[in-house]
Write an enzyme that holds these catalytic residues in place. Sequence first.
Site, PDB file in Angstrom:
ATOM      1  N   SER A  97       0.838  -1.185   0.000  1.00 55.95           N
ATOM      2  CA  SER A  97       0.000   0.000   0.000  1.00 55.95           C
ATOM      3  C   SER A  97       0.885   1.252   0.000  1.00 55.95           C
ATOM      4  CB  SER A  97      -0.953  -0.029   1.204  1.00 55.95           C
ATOM      5  OG  SER A  97      -1.932   0.969   1.098  1.00 55.95           O
ATOM      6  N   ASP A 124      -8.773  -5.591  -4.958  1.00 58.72           N
ATOM      7  CA  ASP A 124      -8.333  -4.558  -4.002  1.00 58.72           C
ATOM      8  C   ASP A 124      -9.435  -3.517  -3.809  1.00 58.72           C
ATOM      9  OD1 ASP A 124      -7.070  -2.217  -2.833  1.00 58.72           O
ATOM     10  OD2 ASP A 124      -5.143  -3.105  -3.374  1.00 58.72           O
ATOM     11  N   HIS A 159      -7.134  -5.657  -0.277  1.00 56.11           N
ATOM     12  CA  HIS A 159      -6.027  -4.706  -0.201  1.00 56.11           C
ATOM     13  C   HIS A 159      -4.880  -5.273   0.646  1.00 56.11           C
ATOM     14  CE1 HIS A 159      -3.969  -0.995  -0.587  1.00 56.11           C
ATOM     15  NE2 HIS A 159      -4.028  -0.691   0.683  1.00 56.11           N
TER      16      HIS A 159
END
Length: 563
Positions: free
Chosen positions: A195, A405, A445
């Site tokens: 991320s 995601d 995610h």
Amino acid sequence: MLKMALSPRYLIATLVAVCLHLIKPATADDFQANCLSLKPEQYISNSTRTVLEYVPAGTNLTFPDNVASCSRPSQVVSSDICRLALSIPTSNRSSITFEAWLPRDWTGRFLGTGNGGIDGCIRYEDLAYGSSQGFATVGSNNGHNGTTAIAMLNNLDVTIDYAWRSLHTMVTSGKTLTKKFYRQSPTKSYYIGCSLGGRQGIKAAEMFPHDFDGIVAGSPALDFNHLISWRASFFPITGSANSSDFITPSQWDTLIHDEILKQCDGLDGVLDGIIEDPTICDFRPEAIMCSNATNCLTPTQVEMVRRIFSPFYGEDGQLIYPAMQPGSEVYAIQKLYAGAPFPYSDEWFKYVVYSNPNWNASNFNLRDAAAAEALNPGDIRTWPSSLATFQSTGGKIISFHGQQDNQITSFNTPRFYDRLLRGMQKTTSELDEFFRFFRISGMFHCNSGPGAWVIGQGGDASAEGIPFAPQNNVLAALVAWVENGTAPDTITGTKFINDDPTEGIYFQRSHCRYPLRNTYLGGNSSRPENWACLPMGTIAQDISSLRSDSTSMRPFKIQRSYT
Ligand SMILES: *[C@@H]1O[C@H](CO)[C@@H](O)[C@H](O)[C@H]1NC(C)=O
Ligand SMILES: *[C@@H]1O[C@H](CO)[C@@H](O)[C@H](O)[C@H]1NC(C)=O
Ligand SMILES: *[C@@H]1O[C@H](CO)[C@@H](O)[C@H](O)[C@H]1NC(C)=O
Ligand SMILES: *[C@@H]1O[C@H](CO)[C@@H](O)[C@H](O)[C@H]1NC(C)=O
Ligand SMILES: *[C@@H]1O[C@H](CO)[C@@H](O)[C@H](O)[C@H]1NC(C)=O
Ligand SMILES: *[C@@H]1O[C@H](CO)[C@@H](O)[C@H](O)[C@H]1NC(C)=O
Ligand SMILES: *[C@@H]1O[C@H](CO)[C@@H](O)[C@H](O)[C@H]1NC(C)=O
Ligand SMILES: *[C@@H]1O[C@H](CO)[C@@H](O)[C@H](O)[C@H]1NC(C)=O
Ligand SMILES: *[C@@H]1O[C@H](CO)[C@@H](O)[C@H](O)[C@H]1NC(C)=O
Ligand SMILES: [Ca+2]
């Protein structure tokens, strides 16, 4: 022999050893003693020591000073480590909190860890993971504490730390201290992050190509200014949670997600709740439109859904960010479609772009997107078209992105890969010599999801349930690539029963590197060998019929969020 044993040198050495032994407490060992006698603050200019302790394996460490929003009050440490923490100034109005976990069983390797969201939080689980695999592992708070950006208000130095300086300071300090402690420089230097942490890894390769020999950059928050704007764009589309056409979580969950699976789950030949390649899912929300709102969408709601799944363009007609990929909605309702300003975008505009805490996220528009991109605070953009210097140092990058995601559309990472192809004028096989990108189907995610998502991406991702082996673990794959030249062709992900390693493996799937597509060949779809990485456009010939995997609709448990 006798002569040597009685030599003055031998006698002095023996005497010293005996004396040291007498001074030391009987329970202490050299590792522990070396740890406690280290004076790390002496080696890092202007730093202040906050922690120095020997931590035996099995300790449940607590962090009473860590801010609550980081949600990390404790961490179990699974190997003997020397733990040290410093506060290191980065300017006269900013500093980082630095931690190093130096394992007794050191492999000679160094590992830097990244952050997430807009934080501010040391990922202690990654420090535990890295040190348990023998890496001298370091982390930092990225220049501020907690999950808010308020510290960046009227302080560009805090923003610069967040953009790149905290990580670089952490690496240079970490390498210095590793050398002092073990009296030997690290042999190889690695990085793992997802991320925001994925972005930090690519930024390091761009800006400090000598910091790392190998980088794992998961679900990277690239083209960051535009990402922030893309995320801000959802609230004006959805409206607030009490507005008349607001799409409720249960509509997203049962009505829309079910229809998406109806239209797209079977495109890969297997009805298993996993959309293997969402780029070929051309979802039509019109299929569930009706004139009243009982278990169907109003025309206004259909239009909202259509916009959410469309690319986001700027005033100049240029792409700002690719579309959200379908399949992510069950979890995206919690933040992006929640009917409230997306917190990180809201704070970024308030505290960083406009320095105006009264900025109103309801009115976000394309001029705001252009302003954020033009300002590029702290040079955070992270959108290189070449990583040639990093490649020339021998550096290797493994990137991955979950294909469902819910926070950063996975369509952005192929866009980055293709950008590097053009910018570096390479074929895919040439780019793959140092940069490989794996699309992880059924992963949300950075972790979680219905797919085979456990790939050793971090300490919170059930990594202990899989072997630290190149085929199953991205970090091990990176080490093998950097040190042995063995590049990974596929990464085999694991789905545990109920996402709990102690309950055993549910199924595995080998994920392909872009631009190859994982293609079902027929047979038991839970077995990796019944899938193949084929060029896009190839149709597997021998699928006689759509397979409905009865053990499917694979349940998932949400893991710790990268925010
Ligand atoms: C350390 O602090 C002194 C005085 O505050 C300053 O002059 C110097 O530049 C600092 N050194 C570093 C490496 O930050
Ligand atoms: C570690 O300690 C914390 C705080 O005392 C506690 O909440 C947590 O359950 C402990 N973890 C384990 C695995 O024992
Ligand atoms: C951040 O928290 C640490 C404790 O985890 C503390 O030592 C440090 O002073 C804090 N930094 C700032 C800038 O508040
Ligand atoms: C902090 O450093 C900047 C230069 O980096 C300087 O302009 C400023 O005056 C300094 N502030 C203080 C309070 O020392
Ligand atoms: C809807 O919610 C917003 C924010 O939660 C609030 O400010 C507003 O007053 C609400 N409007 C109505 C009509 O309830
Ligand atoms: C609402 O739509 C449902 C299903 O399409 C239909 O059965 C129902 O009669 C409609 N109700 C009204 C008030 O139009
Ligand atoms: C933000 O703007 C919206 C739309 O213009 C308005 O309804 C809302 O009251 C504003 N919120 C605040 C806190 O000013
Ligand atoms: C490198 O290859 C050698 C020989 O095949 C093997 O023994 C070793 O474990 C490999 N090391 C890594 C890090 O993969
Ligand atoms: C399919 O393969 C999985 C994983 O090897 C196995 O657990 C399962 O029993 C197989 N299913 C059938 C129907 O053979
Ligand atoms: Ca499927």
